[in-house]
Design a protein around this motif. Structure first.
Motif, PDB file in Angstrom:
ATOM      1  N   VAL A  35      41.931  45.658  35.854  1.00 19.78           N
ATOM      2  CA  VAL A  35      42.237  45.849  37.276  1.00 19.78           C
ATOM      3  C   VAL A  35      41.055  46.508  37.971  1.00 19.78           C
ATOM      4  CG1 VAL A  35      43.836  46.878  38.914  1.00 19.78           C
ATOM      5  CG2 VAL A  35      44.685  46.055  36.722  1.00 19.78           C
ATOM      6  N   ALA A  36      40.407  47.436  37.277  1.00 23.01           N
ATOM      7  CA  ALA A  36      39.268  48.139  37.867  1.00 23.01           C
ATOM      8  C   ALA A  36      38.129  47.183  38.188  1.00 23.01           C
ATOM      9  CB  ALA A  36      38.777  49.230  36.921  1.00 23.01           C
ATOM     10  N   GLU A  37      37.979  46.112  37.389  1.00 21.82           N
ATOM     11  CA  GLU A  37      36.924  45.135  37.650  1.00 21.82           C
ATOM     12  C   GLU A  37      37.276  44.240  38.836  1.00 21.82           C
ATOM     13  OE1 GLU A  37      34.971  44.257  33.291  1.00 21.82           O
ATOM     14  OE2 GLU A  37      36.961  43.420  33.707  1.00 21.82           O
ATOM     15  N   THR A  89      37.365  49.265  44.287  1.00 19.22           N
ATOM     16  CA  THR A  89      37.542  50.327  45.290  1.00 19.22           C
ATOM     17  C   THR A  89      38.980  50.800  45.381  1.00 19.22           C
ATOM     18  OG1 THR A  89      37.910  48.720  47.077  1.00 19.22           O
ATOM     19  CG2 THR A  89      35.633  49.378  46.643  1.00 19.22           C
ATOM     20  N   VAL A  90      39.906  49.979  44.886  1.00 20.79           N
ATOM     21  CA  VAL A  90      41.324  50.326  44.978  1.00 20.79           C
ATOM     22  C   VAL A  90      41.809  51.032  43.714  1.00 20.79           C
ATOM     23  CG1 VAL A  90      43.642  49.378  45.286  1.00 20.79           C
ATOM     24  CG2 VAL A  90      41.719  48.364  46.505  1.00 20.79           C
ATOM     25  N   GLY A 141      42.394  48.209  50.651  1.00 17.93           N
ATOM     26  CA  GLY A 141      41.080  48.290  50.027  1.00 17.93           C
ATOM     27  C   GLY A 141      40.332  46.984  50.097  1.00 17.93           C
ATOM     28  N   ARG A 142      39.246  46.910  49.346  1.00 16.75           N
ATOM     29  CA  ARG A 142      38.401  45.722  49.309  1.00 16.75           C
ATOM     30  C   ARG A 142      38.409  45.121  47.917  1.00 16.75           C
ATOM     31  NH1 ARG A 142      35.846  49.315  52.826  1.00 16.75           N
ATOM     32  NH2 ARG A 142      35.169  48.392  54.808  1.00 16.75           N
ATOM     33  N   THR A 143      38.134  43.825  47.837  1.00 20.34           N
ATOM     34  CA  THR A 143      38.056  43.152  46.547  1.00 20.34           C
ATOM     35  C   THR A 143      36.604  42.989  46.150  1.00 20.34           C
ATOM     36  OG1 THR A 143      37.995  40.927  47.495  1.00 20.34           O
ATOM     37  CG2 THR A 143      40.169  41.882  47.093  1.00 20.34           C
ATOM     38  N   ALA A 144      36.391  42.766  44.853  1.00 20.50           N
ATOM     39  CA  ALA A 144      35.024  42.564  44.377  1.00 20.50           C
ATOM     40  C   ALA A 144      34.434  41.288  44.937  1.00 20.50           C
ATOM     41  CB  ALA A 144      35.016  42.535  42.850  1.00 20.50           C
TER      42      ALA A 144
END
Length: 662
Positions: A186-188, A192-193, A218-221
């Protein structure tokens, strides 16, 4: 059977085993069946040996059973087959038949030994398992289809917070394909979330309790420049009571929040008042402009019956019934309604005129209320009043110039009509005096007068009357007087035609005649500075307000004449060319001059109210503004100006022959 006699113990064994057992000779004819078989089928050993055993096979299986047995006999291979076999009670049950060849010392098949095992319970269990598997597979396919097609994101994250499953919607929310989501943490995916949602995942794993409806921003990668909003639910996933990961249900509410923000921004910042009502006419929302216009706060209006609160009376104070309320009508009839003939009542009791539109609000297929947009048109009404006054002032200005010109135009023929009339009066007196002399000289009673005396007196009277002069000048004086009277009459007719139907009523009119009439009326403005060239084409009658158009034509002619003043000061005459033609559905009128022209930087402003280049006292600046209003607003046409300084100006008017669409 000798084999069994030698091995009697084997027969006892064969009769006691829980299977059907049989033997057959090399060609497949049954030789022996054990007691279990005879009891199970009710057939004797003799019946079995005569080949009647095929009658115990289920009709649907007979052909394949016969073919398989014949094939085994022919090839000498092991016979194995599952088919339904009838029990003594008539029930067909599944059995597993197996028969192997027994060979002699010479290698040839001496006999066949076979068994039949009841596998009906196993087959039923297999069928049940098959159905369960099919149902499970169907359920899985359904769930996968639902997950794939659902606008809601579904996913499963293991205890290491790595995606194990993700549907298309969840992948779309993070702007990645599914195969790039599965296997990543999920962190990848949402770096930012993750710091904000990691505690939620850990809480689910530690407590085994779901976390419901958490709004995450938040924003996505994949799209780091755009802020997303999600509504997420996290729940534990268990296998044999052990929590193996976290399931998540995610709804992307980015567009909804953006739409709500846009709606809120529009509602709160729009200049028009807006409110919505439910199916009972009660206020459900009010924007800032509506509150300011009505003097009520939104909190004070919410839940109130809007008709009874702000729209219950007319301008004269008479009551408006609910059936006449446009908002109510839009809701009950399910159709939009617009108008500008209503008044709203403020909280302090004062009223103001409004322009409004009301449209039904649908909930599914049913009307659940209405939305009303309105604006205060007090200033509009005042501006319209000022425009009417300005138009009136413009007409008065034109009337003043026309009056002076017409006075001059009428004075000239009236003057020579008066002079001729006085001449005719004097001529009449002289002719009357001559006639009296004739009567006296011809009177028989004056017989004492000598003829010489009579002739002398007549000759003196004729000399004094100057008969030859009168004979020549009196007809000319009469003709000139009649021409003068006709000139005055034509001016009166032109003025009457010029001002005809100066009202809001539209009618078909001849624009060529209107231009000719206007030119007659404006002759005194033009004749000293320019020659007029008419090039009038064939025009159909145009649906219009001819009185207003006459005013426009007059303004343009006067402006053209004023543009010639510099030429006149140099002793030169200008030219005004008036032409008409038809272009498709439009009648085109051109009024052009070769005067001083209009500077390019002023050509965009000449139609603005109160703009004028004339010296103080010579114009109000309303002529071209009103011309534009009449042609464009009043008739649905167009007006353009083409001008080159020092060379002249052309105004081109286009008017729809069929009139403005109402």
């Amino acid at each position: 059977m000798g084999f069994w006699s030698a091995e009697g113990g084997l027969r006892v064994l064969a009769d006691t085993i829980p299977h059907l057992l049989w033997t057959a000779d090399s060609d497949g004819s049954t030789q022996y069946v054990n007691s279990q078989a005879t009891e199970y089928t009710g057939f004797s050993a003799e019946a079995s040996s005569s080949g009647q055993w095929l009658s115990l096979v289920h009709p649907d299986d007979v052909d394949r059973v016969r073919e398989a047995w014949d094939e085994a006999i022919r090839t000498g291979t092991v016979y194995e087959l599952e088919y339904r076999f009838r029990r003594v009670d008539g029930q067909f049950r599944w059995h597993y038949f197996r028969s192997v060849p027994v060979r002699g010392t010479d290698g040839q098949i001496a006999k066949w030994i076979g068994t039949a095992t009841d596998i009906d319970d196993r087959k039923a269990l297999e069928e049940s398992l098959r159905r369960v598997q099919e149902q499970t597979a169907e359920t899985l396919r359904l769930l996968e289809t639902i997950q794939s097609a659902s606008p809601v994101g579904f996913g499963f994250v293991d205890r290491e917070f790595r995606f194990v499953r993700a549907n298309d919607s969840l992948a779309t929310m993070v702007d990645l394909p599914v195969d790039q989501v599965v296997g990543r943490t999920v962190a990848e995916i949402v770096p930012t979330v993750w710091p904000r949602i990691e505690p939620l995942y850990r809480r689910v794993l530690e407590t085994g309790e779901a976390v419901l409806d958490v709004e995450v921003i938040g924003r996505t990668a994949a799209e780091p420049d755009r802020i997303h909003s999600w509504l997420a639910t996290y729940y534990p996933v268990r296998v044999d009571a052990a929590i193996v990961g976290v399931g998540l249900v995610v709804l992307d509410i980015t567009k909804r929040l953006e739409a709500e923000a846009f709606r809120s921004a529009v509602m709160e910042n729009m200049a028009e008042g807006l409110y919505t009502i439910d199916d009972q006419g009660r206020v459900t929302s009010v924007n800032r402009a509506a509150s300011q216009l009505l003097g009520w706060t939104a909190e004070e209006l919410l839940g109130k019956p809007m008709h009874d609160t702000v729209h219950f009376q007319r301008a004269d104070g008479t009551r408006i019934s609910t059936d006449e309320c446009p908002a109510v009508t839009a809701r009950t009839e399910g159709r939009p309604i617009c108008g500008d003939d209503q008044v709203f009542t403020r909280k302090d009791g004062s009223i103001f005129p409004v322009s409004y539109s009301s449209a039904p609000l649908y909930i599914g297929s049913k009307v659940g209320g209405a939305v009303v947009v309105f604006r205060d048109i007090t200033e509009l009404r005042e501006r319209q009043r000022r425009e009417v006054e300005a138009r009136h002032d413009q007409k008065l200005e034109s009337l003043g110039r026309l009056s002076a010109g017409l006075a001059h135009e009428i004075n000239t023929p009236i003057q020579f009509v008066g002079d001729n009339t006085r001449f005719l009066a004097e001529a009449y007196q002289e002719m009357l005096d001559l006639l009296l002399v004739y009567r006296e000289c011809l009177d028989l009673a004056s017989g004492d007068m000598a003829w010489e005396e009579r002739a002398k007196r007549v000759a003196e009277a004729e000399r004094k009357a100057d008969v030859d002069y009168l004979a020549e000048e009196v007809p000319s004086a009469v003709r000139q007087s009649l021409e003068g009277v006709e000139r005055v009459a034509s001016l009166v007719r032109a003025m009457k035609s010029f001002s005809y139907k100066d009202s809001r009523d539209r009618s078909y009119a001849d624009l060529n005649e209107a231009l000719t009439t206007t030119l007659t009326v404006a002759r005194n403005e033009v004749k000293y500075v320019a020659d007029v060239v008419l090039d009038l084409g064939e025009l159909p009658e145009v649906l219009c307000r001819i009185g207003d158009l006459n005013q426009v034509f007059l303004n343009l002619l006067v402006n053209a004449a004023d543009a010639m003043q510099d030429k006149a000061a140099r002793g030169e005459r200008g030219e005004i060319r008036i032409s008409t033609r038809v272009e498709g559905p439009m009648a085109v009128i051109s009024i052009a001059d070769n005067g001083s022209g209009i500077p390019e930087h002023l050509q965009q402003t000449i139609f603005e109210p109160f703009f004028t280049t004339k010296e103080v006292g010579k114009g109000t600046g309303q002529g071209l503004a009103l011309a534009r209003a009449v042609v464009i607003d009043g008739h649905g046409g167009s007006i353009e100006v083409h001008s080159t300084p020092g060379e002249g100006t052309e105004f081109v008017l286009c008017l729809p022959v069929a009139g403005k669409r109402l």
